[in-house]
Scaffold this motif. Structure first.
Motif, PDB file in Angstrom:
ATOM      1  N   ALA A 118       0.838  -1.193   0.000  1.00  0.00           N
ATOM      2  CA  ALA A 118       0.000   0.000   0.000  1.00  0.00           C
ATOM      3  C   ALA A 118       0.879   1.251   0.000  1.00  0.00           C
ATOM      4  CB  ALA A 118      -0.908   0.002   1.232  1.00  0.00           C
ATOM      5  N   PRO A 119       0.709   2.163  -0.967  1.00  0.00           N
ATOM      6  CA  PRO A 119       1.494   3.398  -0.984  1.00  0.00           C
ATOM      7  C   PRO A 119       1.391   4.176   0.325  1.00  0.00           C
ATOM      8  CG  PRO A 119       0.270   3.151  -3.032  1.00  0.00           C
ATOM      9  CD  PRO A 119      -0.220   2.078  -2.107  1.00  0.00           C
ATOM     10  N   GLY A 120       0.200   4.166   0.925  1.00  0.00           N
ATOM     11  CA  GLY A 120       0.009   4.886   2.179  1.00  0.00           C
ATOM     12  C   GLY A 120       0.861   4.336   3.302  1.00  0.00           C
ATOM     13  N   VAL A 121       1.022   3.016   3.332  1.00  0.00           N
ATOM     14  CA  VAL A 121       1.859   2.387   4.365  1.00  0.00           C
ATOM     15  C   VAL A 121       3.331   2.686   4.089  1.00  0.00           C
ATOM     16  CG1 VAL A 121       2.579   0.175   5.365  1.00  0.00           C
ATOM     17  CG2 VAL A 121       0.151   0.584   4.852  1.00  0.00           C
ATOM     18  N   LYS A 122       3.719   2.662   2.829  1.00  0.00           N
ATOM     19  CA  LYS A 122       5.114   2.957   2.473  1.00  0.00           C
ATOM     20  C   LYS A 122       5.495   4.381   2.870  1.00  0.00           C
ATOM     21  CE  LYS A 122       5.375  -0.281  -1.425  1.00  0.00           C
ATOM     22  NZ  LYS A 122       5.534  -0.414  -2.896  1.00  0.00           N
ATOM     23  N   ARG A 123       4.509   5.273   2.921  1.00  0.00           N
ATOM     24  CA  ARG A 123       4.766   6.666   3.279  1.00  0.00           C
ATOM     25  C   ARG A 123       4.601   6.902   4.788  1.00  0.00           C
ATOM     26  NH1 ARG A 123       0.438   9.260   0.136  1.00  0.00           N
ATOM     27  NH2 ARG A 123       1.014  11.109   1.341  1.00  0.00           N
ATOM     28  N   GLY A 124       4.501   5.822   5.543  1.00  0.00           N
ATOM     29  CA  GLY A 124       4.432   5.955   6.994  1.00  0.00           C
ATOM     30  C   GLY A 124       3.056   5.822   7.585  1.00  0.00           C
ATOM     31  N   GLY A 125       2.055   5.582   6.755  1.00  0.00           N
ATOM     32  CA  GLY A 125       0.688   5.407   7.262  1.00  0.00           C
ATOM     33  C   GLY A 125       0.566   4.160   8.122  1.00  0.00           C
ATOM     34  N   ILE A 156      -2.865   6.955   2.266  1.00  0.00           N
ATOM     35  CA  ILE A 156      -3.214   7.443   3.601  1.00  0.00           C
ATOM     36  C   ILE A 156      -4.591   8.108   3.538  1.00  0.00           C
ATOM     37  CG2 ILE A 156      -2.646   9.199   5.351  1.00  0.00           C
ATOM     38  CD1 ILE A 156       0.301   8.636   4.804  1.00  0.00           C
ATOM     39  N   GLY A 157      -5.426   7.789   4.497  1.00  0.00           N
ATOM     40  CA  GLY A 157      -6.783   8.337   4.532  1.00  0.00           C
ATOM     41  C   GLY A 157      -7.815   7.430   3.888  1.00  0.00           C
ATOM     42  N   ALA A 158      -7.356   6.405   3.171  1.00  0.00           N
ATOM     43  CA  ALA A 158      -8.294   5.481   2.528  1.00  0.00           C
ATOM     44  C   ALA A 158      -8.887   4.525   3.553  1.00  0.00           C
ATOM     45  CB  ALA A 158      -7.576   4.698   1.430  1.00  0.00           C
ATOM     46  N   ALA A 159     -10.094   4.064   3.276  1.00  0.00           N
ATOM     47  CA  ALA A 159     -10.769   3.132   4.187  1.00  0.00           C
ATOM     48  C   ALA A 159     -11.579   2.121   3.382  1.00  0.00           C
ATOM     49  CB  ALA A 159     -11.679   3.893   5.143  1.00  0.00           C
ATOM     50  N   ALA A 187      -2.919   8.597   8.917  1.00  0.00           N
ATOM     51  CA  ALA A 187      -1.660   9.345   8.876  1.00  0.00           C
ATOM     52  C   ALA A 187      -0.882   9.043  10.148  1.00  0.00           C
ATOM     53  CB  ALA A 187      -1.942  10.843   8.778  1.00  0.00           C
ATOM     54  N   PRO A 188       0.442   8.961  10.075  1.00  0.00           N
ATOM     55  CA  PRO A 188       1.226   8.592  11.260  1.00  0.00           C
ATOM     56  C   PRO A 188       1.036   9.541  12.428  1.00  0.00           C
ATOM     57  CG  PRO A 188       2.635   9.367   9.453  1.00  0.00           C
ATOM     58  CD  PRO A 188       1.274   9.153   8.881  1.00  0.00           C
ATOM     59  N   THR A 189       0.844  10.854  12.176  1.00  0.00           N
ATOM     60  CA  THR A 189       0.657  11.798  13.278  1.00  0.00           C
ATOM     61  C   THR A 189      -0.654  11.527  14.005  1.00  0.00           C
ATOM     62  OG1 THR A 189      -0.287  13.339  11.664  1.00  0.00           O
ATOM     63  CG2 THR A 189       2.027  13.643  12.250  1.00  0.00           C
ATOM     64  N   VAL A 190      -1.696  11.177  13.253  1.00  0.00           N
ATOM     65  CA  VAL A 190      -2.995  10.863  13.864  1.00  0.00           C
ATOM     66  C   VAL A 190      -2.873   9.616  14.722  1.00  0.00           C
ATOM     67  CG1 VAL A 190      -5.370  10.194  13.407  1.00  0.00           C
ATOM     68  CG2 VAL A 190      -4.281  11.961  12.010  1.00  0.00           C
ATOM     69  N   ALA A 191      -2.171   8.614  14.201  1.00  0.00           N
ATOM     70  CA  ALA A 191      -2.015   7.366  14.936  1.00  0.00           C
ATOM     71  C   ALA A 191      -1.220   7.589  16.210  1.00  0.00           C
ATOM     72  CB  ALA A 191      -1.322   6.325  14.057  1.00  0.00           C
TER      73      ALA A 191
END
Length: 200
Positions: A118-125, A156-159, A187-191
């Motif tokens: 997942a691109p979002g995970v690769k970017r730290g999601g 990131i942000g996808a569900a 997003a990593p900051t939210v987590a």
């Protein structure tokens, strides 16, 4: 097709807590088979067999053909298992009879696949699983062993919502909102903020 496991049981003469304790003293696991508008049947099972089945995936989504040793078999779903609070060994087990034309309610575990793609995970999601299992209705032969959620391509942000799930034919979600979130990528900051609040 739903996996079917064959196990052998012994019929018990009596029901009740005293009879169950006596069965456990004999080294067996007491149980009961109920449902399908038939009288309950009390049984005793080899704890090693039950323990082995508990350690296989999808214990409550597999069908069991229970050989009662008197020439008859019961096709069942495992409904409830009581475990010892210290040893975790099975103390009692409930089975529900099912027929081929029955409609059953089953909680199916959710499995996340391809999170590393997942691109979002690769970017730290961060992957957040909101529903670890989804209750569905279906015929016994159509019970899925798991519900796979493929995260490849998700940002990131996808569900993934219940309405997005790819369920087999004849399988429908039960008593859960179609818009309910199953898995999301935060997003990593939210987590991190959420983890900080939980720590406090």
């Amino acid at each position: 097709m739903t996996e079917i496991s064959a196990i052998v049981a012994e019929l018990r003469d009596r029901a009740g807590k005293g009879a169950a304790r006596a069965t456990r003293r004999e080294g067996k696991v007491p149980g009961v088979i109920y449902g399908a508008k038939q009288a309950p049947v009390t049984i005793a099972l080899d704890p090693r067999v039950i323990w082995a089945e508990l350690n296989k995936p999808g214990f409550k989504t597999r069908l069991f053909d229970i050989d009662l040793g008197n020439g008859s078999k019961e096709r069942c779903l495992a409904r409830d298992v009581q475990l010892h609070p210290v040893s975790d060994q099975p103390q009692h087990i409930d089975f529900l009879r099912v027929s081929a034309d029955a409609v059953v309610h089953v909680k199916v575990p959710v499995h996340v696949a391809n999170a590393d793609k997942a691109p979002g995970v690769k970017r730290g999601g961060v992957v957040s699983i909101e529903l670890h299992e989804v209750e569905v209705t279906c015929a016994p032969a159509n019970i899925p062993a798991e519900i796979v959620v493929d995260l490849s391509g998700m940002e990131i942000g996808a569900a993934v919502h219940v309405s997005d799930l790819k369920l087999p034919a004849g399988v429908t979600p039960y008593h859960v909102s179609a818009q309910g979130t199953v898995v999301s990528i935060s997003a990593p900051t939210v987590a991190q903020a959420a983890e900080g609040e939980q720590a406090e």
